[in-house]
Design a protein around this motif. Structure first.
Motif: not given
Length: 62
Positions: A31-35, A37
């Motif tokens: 699960l990642r947001i804005a590169d 992790d």
């Protein structure tokens, strides 16, 4: 269509065949947001039937 392509197998029969030989499940989820992790899950599982010839790996509690 050949005879093999039209052959229907019940779900119970399919599970019985898979568990008799064993099934290995392997997967990775990230699960990642804005590169960045945030969460990583690694899954390794072996699913198999247990009988007298293949005893359970867990001790019996008495």
């Amino acid at each position: 269509m050949t005879v093999v392509e039209r052959r229907e197998i019940a779900l119970v029969d399919l599970l019985d065949r898979l568990l008799a030989g064993g099934v290995v499940i392997k997967g990775d989820i990230t699960l990642r947001i804005a590169d960045v992790d945030l969460v990583r899950i690694d899954l390794n599982a072996l699913i198999s039937s247990v009988n007298a010839r293949v005893p359970s790996p867990f001790e019996e509690s008495r």
